[in-house]
Design a protein around this motif. Structure first.
Motif, PDB file in Angstrom:
ATOM      1  N   SER A   1       6.901  -6.065  -1.651  1.00  0.00           N
ATOM      2  CA  SER A   1       5.669  -6.112  -1.156  1.00  0.00           C
ATOM      3  C   SER A   1       5.444  -6.152   0.931  1.00  0.00           C
ATOM      4  N   LEU A   2       4.267  -5.640   1.776  1.00  0.00           N
ATOM      5  CA  LEU A   2       4.738  -6.296   2.924  1.00  0.00           C
ATOM      6  C   LEU A   2       3.857  -7.693   2.906  1.00  0.00           C
TER       7      LEU A   2
ATOM      8  N   ALA B   1       5.923 -10.581   4.959  1.00  0.00           N
ATOM      9  CA  ALA B   1       5.312 -11.032   5.870  1.00  0.00           C
ATOM     10  C   ALA B   1       5.370 -12.698   5.991  1.00  0.00           C
ATOM     11  N   THR B   2       5.043 -13.137   4.800  1.00  0.00           N
ATOM     12  CA  THR B   2       5.285 -14.859   4.271  1.00  0.00           C
ATOM     13  C   THR B   2       6.112 -15.188   4.508  1.00  0.00           C
TER      14      THR B   2
ATOM     15  N   VAL C   1      -0.455  -7.664   8.714  1.00  0.00           N
ATOM     16  CA  VAL C   1      -0.715  -7.557   7.126  1.00  0.00           C
ATOM     17  C   VAL C   1      -1.029  -8.785   6.492  1.00  0.00           C
ATOM     18  N   GLU C   2      -1.818  -9.136   6.082  1.00  0.00           N
ATOM     19  CA  GLU C   2      -2.565 -10.079   5.672  1.00  0.00           C
ATOM     20  C   GLU C   2      -2.269 -11.380   4.574  1.00  0.00           C
ATOM     21  N   ARG C   3      -2.155 -12.711   4.990  1.00  0.00           N
ATOM     22  CA  ARG C   3      -1.737 -13.206   4.093  1.00  0.00           C
ATOM     23  C   ARG C   3      -2.410 -14.169   3.415  1.00  0.00           C
TER      24      ARG C   3
END
Length: 135
Positions: free
Chosen positions: A14-15, A19-20, A133-135
């Motif tokens: 997953s993006l 991203a995390t 991308v939302e974290r």
């Protein structure tokens, strides 16, 4: 023009996870300024600021992923480094899954200079943006 989305392309991870890990890797490798005051806790005994971003926690986060996700993560870094193109994605994943020298995924990624940036570049090669991308 429609933006590419994770639904349009199966990266095998997953993006949000990527991203995390990008944020974590950049903090550990010193390529991103982290506001320690915002999220950090102070050790009551020493008064030192405890940073949640360290190499051990990054290693643990990578190793907590399943084998396919680890291979995809290495594949993204290889695409980001320019070893493979997006059209060679399956080859990049295959390379990411092969660990001839017995190294685990965390060892492989942590050995890459600025691997957080390489992951972001790998995602960007597919027309996606880690920054969105939302974290």
């Amino acid at each position: 023009m429609a933006e590419a989305s994770e639904d349009d392309l199966d990266l095998g991870i997953s993006l949000e996870v990527v991203a995390t890990l990008v944020d974590h890797a950049r903090a550990v490798q010193g390529t991103e300024v982290v506001d320690l005051d915002a999220e950090a806790e102070t050790d009551p005994d020493t008064g030192a600021v405890e940073d949640e971003f360290d190499e051990d926690s990054l290693r643990a986060a990578i190793l907590a992923l399943n084998e396919d996700e680890q291979a995809a993560l290495i594949g993204l870094a290889l695409v980001g480094r320019g070893d493979f193109t997006p059209e060679e994605w399956e080859d990049a994943i295959t390379e990411g899954a092969e660990r001839d020298n017995g190294a685990d995924a965390a060892e492989i990624l942590l050995a890459m200079d600025n691997f957080g940036d390489l992951l972001a570049e790998g995602v960007a090669a597919f027309g996606l943006s880690i920054e969105d991308v939302e974290r």
